[in-house]
Motif scaffolding. Structure first.
Motif, PDB file in Angstrom:
ATOM      1  N   LEU A  42       0.813  -1.213   0.000  1.00 49.02           N
ATOM      2  CA  LEU A  42       0.000   0.000   0.000  1.00 49.02           C
ATOM      3  C   LEU A  42       0.850   1.269   0.000  1.00 49.02           C
ATOM      4  O   LEU A  42       0.331   2.371   0.149  1.00 49.02           O
ATOM      5  CB  LEU A  42      -0.916   0.019   1.230  1.00 49.02           C
ATOM      6  CG  LEU A  42      -1.963  -1.093   1.320  1.00 49.02           C
ATOM      7  CD1 LEU A  42      -2.700  -1.009   2.652  1.00 49.02           C
ATOM      8  CD2 LEU A  42      -2.945  -1.010   0.164  1.00 49.02           C
ATOM      9  N   SER A  43       2.153   1.113  -0.184  1.00 47.47           N
ATOM     10  CA  SER A  43       3.074   2.241  -0.017  1.00 47.47           C
ATOM     11  C   SER A  43       3.030   3.249  -1.150  1.00 47.47           C
ATOM     12  O   SER A  43       3.492   4.377  -0.994  1.00 47.47           O
ATOM     13  CB  SER A  43       4.512   1.710   0.104  1.00 47.47           C
ATOM     14  OG  SER A  43       4.932   1.133  -1.131  1.00 47.47           O
ATOM     15  N   GLY A  44       2.531   2.854  -2.322  1.00 45.19           N
ATOM     16  CA  GLY A  44       2.580   3.721  -3.489  1.00 45.19           C
ATOM     17  C   GLY A  44       3.818   3.530  -4.335  1.00 45.19           C
ATOM     18  O   GLY A  44       4.011   4.231  -5.331  1.00 45.19           O
ATOM     19  N   ALA A  45       4.680   2.583  -3.977  1.00 44.74           N
ATOM     20  CA  ALA A  45       5.872   2.289  -4.783  1.00 44.74           C
ATOM     21  C   ALA A  45       5.469   1.672  -6.115  1.00 44.74           C
ATOM     22  O   ALA A  45       4.352   1.164  -6.283  1.00 44.74           O
ATOM     23  CB  ALA A  45       6.805   1.350  -4.022  1.00 44.74           C
ATOM     24  N   GLY A  46       6.397   1.679  -7.069  1.00 43.23           N
ATOM     25  CA  GLY A  46       6.130   1.117  -8.384  1.00 43.23           C
ATOM     26  C   GLY A  46       6.311  -0.384  -8.460  1.00 43.23           C
ATOM     27  O   GLY A  46       5.758  -1.034  -9.354  1.00 43.23           O
ATOM     28  N   LEU A  47       7.084  -0.964  -7.524  1.00 41.82           N
ATOM     29  CA  LEU A  47       7.364  -2.401  -7.540  1.00 41.82           C
ATOM     30  C   LEU A  47       7.652  -2.858  -6.129  1.00 41.82           C
ATOM     31  O   LEU A  47       8.387  -2.196  -5.387  1.00 41.82           O
ATOM     32  CB  LEU A  47       8.565  -2.712  -8.441  1.00 41.82           C
ATOM     33  CG  LEU A  47       8.945  -4.187  -8.599  1.00 41.82           C
ATOM     34  CD1 LEU A  47       7.883  -4.947  -9.392  1.00 41.82           C
ATOM     35  CD2 LEU A  47      10.300  -4.336  -9.302  1.00 41.82           C
TER      36      LEU A  47
END
Length: 372
Positions: free
Chosen positions: A48-53
């Motif tokens: 849920l962090s918003g990272a891309g991968l």
């Protein structure tokens, strides 16, 4: 134009929404290689962090390939079922692609968890086993030497990487990273510090690269076209006479020729004699050189903690993506905060939208997060 950190990035047939990668981080919390409720909580918040991968921690190809008796594995039906449960929750609630890091610890296996000192556990002790490596050379003074791998062992290990990759594909995992860094088995073959073989797998650079490249080719062959396969490497051993950046560039060229779209650049881990010069972004120059000389998409990692620091690395062309480990553990919403600071948008579940600061009502963008 968005900040480069929040620009999309294509890896083979996989497109990342932004260039923030959650690096693999061992949790030492599995049971018989099987993901536990800890993994559900840990990976769930990072998803849920918003990272891309999102990259799974080092995932062992066999029980003896684990660093510790509590390492994650993907070598049995039980391991596969347990990981399927975690991945199922991520897919339902978080639209983030998942990469698996496939690993064999080699002579650094059979160890205690780091918070219990990380020392080698003797083969005849509970939760210990005989380690295996390119040569019968222990990692540290006083440790029990590993079993030196013979031709049959090499085939068994290659087959183990392939079997784990097949299981990962059955689970719908989006990308594969082979662990060729931090003193584990594939790195041990590369480094003359650990590899003292006199056959076709030791001696010259070509010979030392042979087994890691064979493993890469074997895994690439069973991963469907379009799903990227790359390697994490240690660019230097930080020990005189060890593996170095010139050899890493040669390995990167060989991986590129075999279909790798990217390379993840770390350093160290093969010897307790290493002398690492720490500082913000201390490994970035290695990523920069590999990117410049090979043209591979390059993932930088190591003491990159601030949003503007990460953005500057990308803007200056020193890397194509930024991997975060400790910074992400400290702040699992690091991508949210980076987007707010840099004036970008990031995916977040609607259940959390009300946390947006009043002056940044456009920080979050809609995505399918399993809303009810």
């Amino acid at each position: 134009m968005p900040p480069l950190l929040f620009d999309s990035l294509r890896l083979d047939g996989l497109t990342l929404e932004n260039r923030i990668v959650v690096a693999p981080m061992c949790q030492y919390s599995a049971r018989d290689g099987e993901a536990s409720d800890w993994h559900m909580m840990h990976l769930g918040q990072l998803a849920l962090s918003g990272a891309g991968l999102l990259t799974l921690e080092a995932t062992a190809i066999s029980p003896e390939a684990r660093i510790t008796d509590w390492d994650l594995g993907l070598y049995s039906d039980g391991c596969e079922r347990a990981l399927a449960r975690v991945l199922g929750a991520i897919r339902e609630y978080a639209p983030i692609p998942v990469c698996i890091q496939i690993a064999h610890a080699g002579r650094k296996a059979s160890s205690e968890a780091p918070w219990r000192g990380g020392a080698q556990i003797a083969p005849d002790a509970p939760q210990g086993w005989r380690t295996e490596a390119p040569s019968a050379v222990p990692h540290a003074e006083g440790e029990i030497p590993p079993h030196a791998l013979d031709a049959a062992d090499l085939k068994r290990i290659r087959d183990g990487f392939v079997a784990t990759a097949r299981r990962a594909m059955r689970l719908g995992i989006d990308a594969v990273e082979l662990h060729g860094a931090h003193g584990y088995l594939l790195h041990q073959f590369l480094s003359p510090i650990a590899n003292r073989r006199s056959d076709s797998y030791g001696g010259s650079l070509e010979n030392r690269m042979r087994f890691p490249l064979e493993v890469f080719e074997a895994v690439r062959d069973v991963v469907p076209a379009g799903k990227p396969v790359w390697m994490r490497v240690s660019a230097t051993d930080w020990v005189e006479g060890g593996w170095d950046i010139e050899e890493t560039v040669a390995l990167a060229e060989a991986l590129k020729a075999r279909g790798a779209p990217a390379i993840h650049v770390s350093s160290g881990g093969v010897s307790p004699k290493q002398r690492i010069t720490l500082g913000p972004g201390y490994q970035v120059p290695y990523a920069e050189r590999i990117k410049a000389e090979t043209g591979l998409v390059t993932i930088a990692v190591g003491l990159i903690t601030e949003a503007r620091q990460a953005e500057t690395i990308l803007q200056e062309g020193k890397a194509d993506a930024i991997a975060l480990a400790r910074a992400m553990l400290y702040d699992p919403r690091w991508p949210w905060h980076a987007a707010a600071e840099l004036g970008a948008q990031v995916q977040a579940p609607a259940q959390y939208w009300r946390c947006q600061p009043r002056e940044q009502k456009d920080l979050f963008k809609a995505a399918s997060f399993g809303q009810r």
